[in-house]
Design an enzyme around this catalytic site. Structure first.
Site: not given
Length: 533
Positions: A279, A348
């Site tokens: 990430d 997301d």
């Protein structure tokens, strides 16, 4: 992070159109791709296109001059740029992959084949990666052996092949305000390290994966206390914290060694780790490199090159290690990063309606094999079937809290994973055809066709149909006109039979491409998945 890859259209007249990134990353507000045409459709019209293979600040300039000549240039951004080269050193600028085709659909298929055959890590070009489960939505930072094992047991029951533990397993990481940079196992949560959990997951027949964010640091961390000089931080200015974190200065070779060492140490101590979700939740802020001191013009480029250096070292030492790249959603999806990662986390935003739009646009440049799409709890007004059908058109995974599923939904998901594994070669290796655009109406349809044209799969989605809107047939593409195809609806809820007239019938490829199938309805959030053989 919530609306990546939505198209921006403009007409070139006089002057120049400029779009660019100053964020130190290649995506989110702008993306380093372009498509130029005069009214082209999916199947007709000359299309010129290109994509910059670079993960940092970029600039695209498109202009049409007085003689009607259109020029497009893509490259590193010249903003805050003054790169100094020492004697004998060189700077290699990033390539642009570009071309010309007839129709937007063929553009995508050419670029998708190019990605799969030339850019994707070589060891994974011929592999169809496993369906995974990620623990984030079910537990967030509250991870421990017992709860993760229970989730893994449920995930194994639906046929998942890879279990990924997300954030919260390391350092003082109980929220997003502390712990980044301290990549040692939290002893309060995992008293014996990760061995017990990995063993439990492997005993269930699944591989084990782990979330990391190696490029970042929280000010509340041992790393920041020991090495504040390793952090991008502008002196004599108020510090701006993006998501309570700062970015490590990876232009510094010592920091490169440290970031590589994070993965290397985890793999050395836990060789059973079979997957990383990498990430990167912050863009670059407080822009000043302690390493470069008076030569700040070199920072942006050397930082990106430093990231590539780290990823190259990881890939060289662990060539069979698959990794997903997440960057606050899809903030760094570009053709250079594709050389190091097997898939991207596209956004997301996992609301299924939104994902239909995002995935439609993203498919113009990236193959489904690289587009991670997970069933989650977002938009509970939609059915688990609808959410699963949307995700099944890409690289399927699950983040949903499996404990919350009803008995029927659990059975459905269990069968849907089996169905997906059967369809996976078509979806991840075949050719995609975009049939009905969600941007032009209340429905969406795409189909995939195997290379030998023996099999195909059709995904049809009803978004928000209008009152008494007439439903048009969906005309498939890419089939063999002379072949006969049997149509069968799959991904049905337990005990439910298909209500489509075409189910179980046989049609010629010619008929399916010219007349099509009646698969849309007037009901919000419905979906149909049909396999043709």
């Amino acid at each position: 992070w919530g609306g990546e890859f939505l198209p921006c259209r403009t007409v070139l007249e006089g002057g120049n159109l400029v779009y660019e990134s100053h964020r130190g990353a290649s995506n989110h507000n702008q993306s380093p791709y372009f498509i130029a045409h005069r009214g082209a459709t999916e199947t007709r019209g000359a299309v010129y296109f290109g994509s910059l293979a670079y993960s940092g600040n970029f600039k695209v300039i498109a202009g049409r001059d007085l003689y009607g000549i259109t020029r497009v240039s893509l490259g590193m951004n010249d903003f805050d740029f003054s790169h100094t080269l020492e004697p004998g050193a060189h700077l290699e600028t990033p390539p642009v992959y570009c071309g010309k085709t007839e129709g937007l659909g063929e553009m995508s298929r050419q670029m998708n084949r190019f990605c799969l055959e030339h850019l994707l890590p070589s060891g994974f070009r011929a592999e169809t990666l496993p369906v995974l489960y990620n623990s984030w939505e079910a537990t967030e930072f509250n991870v421990n052996v017992a709860d993760q094992t229970r989730l893994a047991e449920i995930a194994a029951g639906i046929g998942v092949e890879l279990f990924v533990m997300d954030d919260g397993w390391f350092g003082a990481r109980n929220n997003d305000r502390a712990g980044l940079g301290d990549w040692f196992v939290n002893p309060a949560k995992f008293t014996g390290g990760l061995d017990e959990l990995i063993g439990n997951v492997n005993a269930l027949g699944m591989d084990f994966g782990l979330w990391v964010e190696p490029e970042m640091v929280n000010p509340k961390s041992e790393l920041f206390e020991k090495h504040p000089d390793w952090v991008i931080l502008q002196p004599q200015r108020d510090t701006y914290y993006y998501r309570n974190q700062l970015v490590l200065d990876i232009s510094n070779p010592k920091v490169q060694d440290y970031v590589f060492g994070i993965v290397d140490r985890i793999m050395t101590e836990n060789p059973e780790v079979a997957y990383f979700k990498w990430d990167c939740n912050s863009v670059i802020t407080n822009i000043y490199s302690p390493y470069h001191k008076q030569n700040q013009g070199n920072f942006y480029i050397d930082h990106v090159r430093g990231i590539y250096n780290v990823l190259t070292r990881i890939h060289d030492k662990y060539p069979n290690l698959p990794m997903m790249l997440c960057s606050g959603g899809g903030g760094r999806m570009d053709y250079e990063m594709l050389k190091y990662f097997t898939e991207f986390w596209c956004s997301d935003d996992t609301d299924p309606y939104e994902r239909i739009y995002i995935q439609w646009s993203l498919s113009k440049f990236f193959p489904a094999k690289t587009m991670g799409s997970h069933v989650t709890n977002w938009n509970k007004n939609t059915s688990v079937k609808f959410r699963t059908d949307v995700c099944s058109s890409c690289k399927l995974g699950f983040d949903i809290d499996l404990k919350s599923l009803s008995a029927d939904d659990y059975k459905f998901v269990q069968q849907a994973v089996k169905n997906y594994n059967s369809m996976k070669p078509m979806i991840l290796e075949g050719d995609q055809y975009r049939l009905v655009s969600p941007y032009e109406g209340s429905h969406c349809a795409i189909n995939y066709v195997s290379k030998d044209k023996q099999r195909a799969v059709l995904f049809a989605y009803d978004l928000h149909p209008r009152y008494k809107e007439p439903q048009q047939n969906v005309k498939l593409q890419g089939l063999d006109a002379a072949k006969m195809y049997t149509v069968k609806e799959t991904n049905l809820m337990p005990g439910k039979q298909s209500d489509l007239e075409c189910n179980g019938k046989q049609y010629s490829g010619d008929y399916l491409m010219k007349i099509g199938l009646n698969v849309f309805t007037a009901q919000d959030g419905t979906s149909h998945v049909l396999v043709l053989e």
